[in-house]
Design a protein around this motif. Structure first.
Motif: not given
Ligand code: PLP
Length: 382
Positions: A60-62, A65, A87, A90, A134, A136, A138, A163, A165-166, A188-189
């Motif tokens: 997944s995105g993390t 990262m 995020f 994170r 980041t 966006c 989220t 980042d 991801v979104s 997945q976004k």
């Molecule tokens: C969803 C998201 C992530 C990653 O989350 P995962 O659950 O690991 O896919 C990272 N950064 C942002 C801004 C997100 O929206």
């Protein structure tokens, strides 16, 4: 009851993506898989607007990262981390886990990062190796001004690591033109796929850092990945089924045109903001993103109960607040495979939930605002 998903990941899947994944397995050393990876590579280069080779990861995105941090640094490197929400935080937690010295920039949740703050911090400390931001955020529904941040970091030796991801597919983003060193995103976004694949784009200055990085890594080793990537392969088994879905999704984005995809997200966000405002609700984000709309829960209302009513009784899943925002905001996503009528249905159901909880508003006011901005502007834009 038909379930409707309005969360900022995972997001709804187009039929084309579902169908593309329904097929027998191919082996990851077969030419068919190399061809698939090559097509996905090209599709991702288009959505990221780059000629960089993109590392495709199974996580997944993390995970992407963490892989970026592990590949870009030496122990004890100093990094600047903008924390506008969960995020951004994170990034700091990952950097700390790898023994980096983190200088945080703490932004009150709901506000955007002031690019001038980054300029000041970079000026004050020439040893900073990277700036983590980041696009966006989220957790708060805020979009940061990436273009302005790029301009500031460009004149400093630090790398800019973003980042997205979104933010990918929902916000404007030009990797090469804006000289973003490292972009991280996932399937997945905005990409309308199941979770399971994430990816990282690195430019030449970033690759130079990778070659001198001494942090421990094995599965996340970008140099190893790059070697295999020359043959359109990955060192270990990729998420082959999700790759098929991703190829189909990238085709859809290409057909619609990236600019139109981003314009659609901007339009959906305008609709959602106009609707909730017309329902006497207050927006949470000061610089609202196109991917989702964060809304304050009125002080007399139970935010958790609202989510239960929307989800359990009305079949519409909306995200709540995270960490300290739990119960204080809800987040209506309009990200990925979403159109004007989807947002209108979300507003219809939100009105019903608000009515059940005794919130004061003019029935239909949200719908009217959304309908006006959505359907008429769709005509204007097309
Ligand atoms: C969803 C998201 C992530 C990653 O989350 P995962 O659950 O690991 O896919 C990272 N950064 C942002 C801004 C997100 O929206």
């Amino acid at each position: 009851m038909k379930k409707r998903l309005f969360t900022p990941g995972p997001t709804p899947l187009p039929e084309e993506v579902i169908r593309a994944m329904m097929q027998p397995m191919v082996h990851h050393r077969w030419p068919a898989c190399a061809h698939l990876l090559q097509q996905v590579q090209q599709g991702l280069q288009y959505v990221l607007q780059t000629h960089n080779e993109i590392m495709i990861l199974t996580c997944s995105g993390t995970g992407a990262m963490e892989a970026s941090v592990a590949n870009l640094h030496r122990p004890g490197d100093r990094v600047l981390v903008a924390q506008c929400g969960k995020f951004g935080k994170r990034w700091a937690l990952i950097c700390q886990a790898y023994g980096l010295q983190v200088t945080p920039i703490d932004i009150p949740w709901g506000e955007a990062l002031d690019p001038q703050l980054v300029a000041q911090r970079l000026e004050a400390d020439p040893n900073i190796k990277a700036v983590y931001i980041t696009l966006c955020e989220t957790s708060t529904g805020v979009a940061n001004d990436l273009r302005a941040l790029c301009e500031i970091v460009r004149s400093h030796p630090a790398l800019l690591v973003v980042d997205a991801v979104s933010g990918l597919c929902s916000e404007e983003l030009f990797t090469d033109r804006w000289q973003v060193d490292v972009f991280v995103s996932a399937t997945q976004k905005g990409l309308m796929c199941p979770p399971g694949i994430s990816f990282v784009s690195l430019n030449e200055p970033a690759w130079e850092r990778v070659s001198s990085s001494t942090l421990p890594k094995f599965y996340w080793d970008f140099q190893q990945m790059r070697k295999y990537s020359e043959e359109n392969q990955t060192p270990y088994t990729p998420a082959i089924t999700t790759l098929y879905g991703l190829k189909a999704a990238l085709n859809l984005i290409h057909q619609e045109g990236l600019e139109n995809v981003i314009r659609r997200h901007a339009r959906l966000a305008r609709m959602a903001r106009a609707a909730v405002t017309a329902l006497n609700l207050e927006l949470f984000a000061q610089r609202p993103a196109n991917a989702l709309t964060a809304v304050r829960v009125p002080s007399k209302m139970d935010g958790i109960e609202l989510l239960h009513i929307l989800g359990d009784r009305l079949g519409t899943v909306v995200a709540g607040g995270q960490s300290q925002l739990k119960g204080k905001i809800f987040r209506l996503a309009h990200l990925g495979y979403v159109d004007e009528l989807d947002v209108i249905s979300a507003i219809a159901i939100l009105e019903e939930g608000l009515r059940i909880l005794g919130h004061k508003f003019t029935a239909g006011a949200g719908l009217q605002a959304a309908q006006h901005l959505g359907l008429e502007q769709r005509e204007d834009d097309s």
